[in-house]
Write a protein that holds these residues in place. Structure first.
Motif, mmCIF file in Angstrom:
data_model
loop_
_atom_site.group_PDB
_atom_site.id
_atom_site.type_symbol
_atom_site.label_atom_id
_atom_site.label_comp_id
_atom_site.label_asym_id
_atom_site.label_seq_id
_atom_site.Cartn_x
_atom_site.Cartn_y
_atom_site.Cartn_z
ATOM 1 N N SER A 189 -3.520 -0.360 17.247
ATOM 2 C CA SER A 189 -3.929 0.829 17.638
ATOM 3 C C SER A 189 -2.782 1.713 18.022
ATOM 4 O O SER A 189 -2.269 2.711 18.254
ATOM 5 C CB SER A 189 -4.498 0.232 19.009
ATOM 6 O OG SER A 189 -5.023 1.765 19.542
ATOM 7 N N ILE A 190 -1.719 0.597 18.907
ATOM 8 C CA ILE A 190 -0.388 1.122 19.341
ATOM 9 C C ILE A 190 0.722 2.102 18.370
ATOM 10 O O ILE A 190 0.468 3.291 17.627
ATOM 11 C CB ILE A 190 0.286 0.721 20.017
ATOM 12 C CG1 ILE A 190 -0.417 0.434 21.869
ATOM 13 C CG2 ILE A 190 2.054 1.522 20.038
ATOM 14 C CD1 ILE A 190 -0.117 -0.713 22.463
ATOM 15 N N LEU A 191 0.368 1.195 17.300
ATOM 16 C CA LEU A 191 1.403 1.827 16.355
ATOM 17 C C LEU A 191 1.046 2.282 15.034
ATOM 18 O O LEU A 191 1.198 3.051 13.887
ATOM 19 C CB LEU A 191 2.604 0.266 15.658
ATOM 20 C CG LEU A 191 2.235 -0.489 16.200
ATOM 21 C CD1 LEU A 191 3.604 -1.827 15.471
ATOM 22 C CD2 LEU A 191 4.199 -0.257 17.111
ATOM 23 N N ASP A 244 -8.854 -1.075 6.549
ATOM 24 C CA ASP A 244 -8.786 -0.034 7.577
ATOM 25 C C ASP A 244 -9.033 -1.564 8.460
ATOM 26 O O ASP A 244 -8.439 -3.024 8.100
ATOM 27 C CB ASP A 244 -10.899 -0.095 7.748
ATOM 28 C CG ASP A 244 -11.709 -1.783 7.258
ATOM 29 O OD1 ASP A 244 -11.275 -2.917 9.020
ATOM 30 O OD2 ASP A 244 -11.938 -2.703 6.993
ATOM 31 N N ILE A 245 -9.011 -0.943 9.799
ATOM 32 C CA ILE A 245 -7.808 -2.117 10.413
ATOM 33 C C ILE A 245 -8.957 -3.035 11.090
ATOM 34 O O ILE A 245 -7.962 -4.305 11.402
ATOM 35 C CB ILE A 245 -8.100 -0.863 12.438
ATOM 36 C CG1 ILE A 245 -7.338 -1.066 13.414
ATOM 37 C CG2 ILE A 245 -9.505 -0.589 12.535
ATOM 38 C CD1 ILE A 245 -7.085 -0.191 14.831
ATOM 39 N N GLY A 246 -9.761 -3.383 10.500
ATOM 40 C CA GLY A 246 -10.540 -4.498 10.998
ATOM 41 C C GLY A 246 -9.883 -5.842 10.077
ATOM 42 O O GLY A 246 -9.624 -6.867 10.886
ATOM 43 N N SER A 247 -9.628 -5.288 9.455
ATOM 44 C CA SER A 247 -9.170 -6.555 7.911
ATOM 45 C C SER A 247 -7.701 -6.519 8.481
ATOM 46 O O SER A 247 -7.502 -7.307 7.999
ATOM 47 C CB SER A 247 -9.647 -5.690 6.519
ATOM 48 O OG SER A 247 -8.979 -4.125 5.929
ATOM 49 N N THR A 251 -2.352 1.331 11.346
ATOM 50 C CA THR A 251 -2.268 0.409 10.333
ATOM 51 C C THR A 251 -1.316 0.475 9.177
ATOM 52 O O THR A 251 -1.032 0.012 9.047
ATOM 53 C CB THR A 251 -3.601 1.168 9.167
ATOM 54 O OG1 THR A 251 -5.082 1.069 10.704
ATOM 55 C CG2 THR A 251 -4.127 -0.661 8.378
ATOM 56 N N HIS A 252 -0.771 2.077 8.554
ATOM 57 C CA HIS A 252 0.039 2.018 7.953
ATOM 58 C C HIS A 252 1.339 1.482 8.886
ATOM 59 O O HIS A 252 2.139 0.906 8.095
ATOM 60 C CB HIS A 252 -0.206 3.138 7.816
ATOM 61 C CG HIS A 252 1.658 3.838 6.714
ATOM 62 N ND1 HIS A 252 1.624 3.644 5.594
ATOM 63 C CD2 HIS A 252 3.000 3.696 7.198
ATOM 64 C CE1 HIS A 252 2.909 3.868 4.809
ATOM 65 N NE2 HIS A 252 3.616 4.199 5.592
ATOM 66 N N THR A 253 1.767 1.406 9.508
ATOM 67 C CA THR A 253 3.054 1.119 10.437
ATOM 68 C C THR A 253 3.166 -0.260 10.710
ATOM 69 O O THR A 253 3.819 -1.320 10.031
ATOM 70 C CB THR A 253 3.836 1.904 12.058
ATOM 71 O OG1 THR A 253 3.389 3.544 11.779
ATOM 72 C CG2 THR A 253 4.573 1.415 12.260
ATOM 73 N N VAL A 254 1.991 -0.870 10.661
ATOM 74 C CA VAL A 254 2.190 -2.478 10.928
ATOM 75 C C VAL A 254 2.457 -2.856 9.360
ATOM 76 O O VAL A 254 2.724 -3.781 9.511
ATOM 77 C CB VAL A 254 0.589 -2.735 11.180
ATOM 78 C CG1 VAL A 254 0.036 -3.514 10.901
ATOM 79 C CG2 VAL A 254 0.262 -2.592 12.767
ATOM 80 N N ILE A 261 -0.589 -8.272 2.370
ATOM 81 C CA ILE A 261 0.105 -7.041 2.242
ATOM 82 C C ILE A 261 -0.185 -6.247 1.296
ATOM 83 O O ILE A 261 -0.389 -4.583 2.041
ATOM 84 C CB ILE A 261 1.831 -6.748 3.693
ATOM 85 C CG1 ILE A 261 0.671 -7.697 5.027
ATOM 86 C CG2 ILE A 261 1.819 -5.367 4.112
ATOM 87 C CD1 ILE A 261 1.987 -8.869 5.772
ATOM 88 N N ILE A 262 1.044 -5.783 0.808
ATOM 89 C CA ILE A 262 1.602 -4.712 -0.738
ATOM 90 C C ILE A 262 -0.206 -4.692 -1.182
ATOM 91 O O ILE A 262 -0.670 -3.044 -1.207
ATOM 92 C CB ILE A 262 1.704 -5.420 -1.317
ATOM 93 C CG1 ILE A 262 3.634 -5.651 -0.868
ATOM 94 C CG2 ILE A 262 1.864 -4.507 -2.712
ATOM 95 C CD1 ILE A 262 4.608 -6.507 -2.028
ATOM 96 N N GLU A 263 -1.166 -5.425 -0.976
ATOM 97 C CA GLU A 263 -2.232 -4.724 -1.900
ATOM 98 C C GLU A 263 -3.384 -3.954 -0.798
ATOM 99 O O GLU A 263 -3.624 -2.928 -1.075
ATOM 100 C CB GLU A 263 -3.397 -6.251 -1.826
ATOM 101 C CG GLU A 263 -2.499 -6.778 -3.197
ATOM 102 C CD GLU A 263 -4.060 -8.361 -2.835
ATOM 103 O OE1 GLU A 263 -5.199 -8.136 -2.602
ATOM 104 O OE2 GLU A 263 -3.494 -8.725 -4.086
ATOM 105 N N MET A 264 -3.018 -4.896 0.957
ATOM 106 C CA MET A 264 -3.758 -3.388 1.680
ATOM 107 C C MET A 264 -3.067 -1.807 1.797
ATOM 108 O O MET A 264 -3.584 -0.830 1.662
ATOM 109 C CB MET A 264 -3.867 -4.576 3.135
ATOM 110 C CG MET A 264 -4.929 -5.468 2.838
ATOM 111 S SD MET A 264 -4.507 -6.218 4.341
ATOM 112 C CE MET A 264 -3.386 -7.246 5.164
#
Length: 488
Positions: free
Chosen positions: A77-79, A36-39, A81-84, A26-29
């Motif tokens: 989608s709601i939150l 991207d949202i898919g990965s 990518t960054h928030t997730v 998660i830190i890497e992402m």
């Protein structure tokens, strides 16, 4: 900054928990601008516990969404990518560290209390950001969660030495200074080194260390670190609402860092109340029973109102005082004399004023300097304050002149007090530079309203009379008291 020895201990300590694989990924992402949202969805879906946590969080009042998420893609989608990523990192990081075993000698350290405080700080940081309408609430949440991680690191790498320091105080700022004296670095610096080791995004790590420094100018506006600084004190109060000193520390920090008043803090606590259940569910930890939260809010309102009133009184008092001596200023004297004169006139009450002039004071400044002169003025004021009543008013009238208002006191009744004051001033032996003894005397002019009712029509008449009597005292040789008389 942190010295190399301590940093080496930090990096080599086998007891220090390493991050779980999911947190590392998660830190890497989070550090990858091209994630991207898919990965993100694909990776999080591999962890059923984390997926369930994110879904539940997306559907809480914390994010005020009108839609209901039923799968990870909808949650992202709601939150966003960054928030997730931030929520996922917060959970996975905390989940692994909360379950890590500390050294046996660290029994004095309460791991549950540490994480309750950290999670409350995360909630507080986010609530402060929401109140300020900032757009990086999730960064505030993560930073609030890990800003004190250096305390945990200290316990792991030197449990015995740190245990003594940690047990010596419950005050955060005192602890920080004691750490620096004992180890050459505070937990803020050690925490920053650990966050860098874990590759936590640099702006998060920097905000954690900067929140332990001095407040920046308020004209820069609220920042990540200013919210974090206040969140520590807010978390402490939220956890221990019956300890009034926590509210005092919170009030001071909120004023210094964010310029918040009592009303703003109450609103922030309300926001924390809304998000409390969601945060407790996310981390599977109980911060407060729901039945306690209403009481915390009620008590906070009461304490904040008391602090606010006290602060306003302090500010008002400072505006009415002479900065050097602590006596009231000329403006306050004029207003108080007007009020007391009108009361004396309306209800036929006695009123006496005295003007006190320190004899040959210029020679003190010329001989010993203004520092000695200023100290002597302050000592004279303290001497007078120690002998007058609470209702009496001592003001610095100008230079080395002071004016004393004695409401409800007849001229004859005032004589003993004013004689004592003159003698007490003459008894002052101010030791300057450890060698020179400075002495001073005072000339005092006194005027009483009731004895001369027909003559005194307004406050300035009383001042003129006391001033005239003072002039006569000085002309007669100084170090004496003269009462004004219409027939003199």
């Amino acid at each position: 900054m942190i010295d190399d020895t301590l940093k080496r201990q930090l990096y080599q300590c086998a007891a220090l928990p390493s991050l779980p694989a999911v947190a590392v990924k998660i830190i890497e992402m989070a550090n990858d601008p091209d994630a991207d949202i898919g990965s993100v969805c694909q990776y999080i879906s591999l962890d059923p516990v984390l997926s369930a946590k994110l879904l539940r969080t997306a559907n809480t009042p914390l994010y005020k969404s009108r839609r209901v998420a039923t799968n990870i893609r909808q949650a992202v989608s709601i939150l966003g990518t960054h928030t997730v990523l931030v929520i996922a990192l917060s959970f996975s990081l905390t989940h692994s560290l909360m379950k890590s075993k500390l050294p046996d000698s660290s029994t004095a350290f309460d791991n549950t209390i540490f994480w309750r405080r950290s999670i409350a700080s995360a909630l507080a940081a986010r609530a402060l950001g929401e109140k300020l309408e900032l757009n990086y609430l999730d960064d505030l949440f993560l930073a609030g969660l890990i800003q004190e991680i250096g305390i945990l690191a200290f316990w792991v790498i030197m449990p015995e030495e740190y245990g003594k320091v940690f047990a010596s105080t419950s005050d955060h700022d005192v602890l920080l200074n004691t750490e620096r004296e004992a180890f050459g670095a505070g937990h803020d610096e050690l925490g920053y080194a650990l966050l860098k080791k874990w590759h936590i995004p640099d702006y998060i790590a920097l905000s954690c260390i900067n929140s332990h420094s001095q407040p920046e100018p308020k004209n820069l506006g609220p920042t990540l670190q200013s919210c974090l600084a206040v969140s520590r004190y807010l978390a402490d109060y939220f956890l221990f609402p019956h300890e009034t000193e926590k509210m005092t520390a919170l009030n001071e920090a909120a004023q210094k860092w964010l310029g918040f008043d009592a009303h703003a803090l109450i609103e922030v606590i309300k926001i924390m109340e809304v998000g409390l259940k969601a945060v407790e569910d996310l981390f599977e930890i109980n911060i407060h029973d729901s039945s306690e939260v209403d009481g915390i809010l009620s008590e906070a309102k009461e304490l904040l109102m008391i602090h606010d009133l006290s602060r306003m009184r302090d500010l008002e008092d400072k505006s009415q005082r002479d900065g050097l001596t602590g006596a009231y200023n000329r403006t306050y004297f004029d207003e108080t004399l007007r009020q007391e004169f009108n009361l004396a006139l309306q209800y036929d009450l006695p009123l006496t004023i005295a003007i006190i002039d320190l004899d040959h004071f210029k020679s003190v400044n010329d001989t010993y300097g203004h520092i000695a002169g200023d100290s002597l003025l302050a000592m004279v004021v303290k001497t007078v304050f120690d002998q007058i009543r609470q209702d009496d008013t001592l003001s610095r009238y100008g230079g080395e002149e002071f004016a004393l208002i004695l409401p409800g006191t007849a001229l004859t009744t005032s004589r003993n007090l004013i004689t004592r004051l003159k003698n007490s001033i003459a008894d002052i032996a101010y030791k300057f530079d450890g060698r020179n003894i400075i002495r001073i005397t005072a000339s005092i002019g006194v005027a009483g309203y009731q004895e001369n009712m027909t003559y005194f029509r307004e406050p300035r008449d009383l001042i003129k009379a006391a001033d005239s009597a003072l002039y006569a005292a000085k002309h007669a040789g100084r170090n004496r008291i003269i009462e004004w008389s219409e027939n003199a």
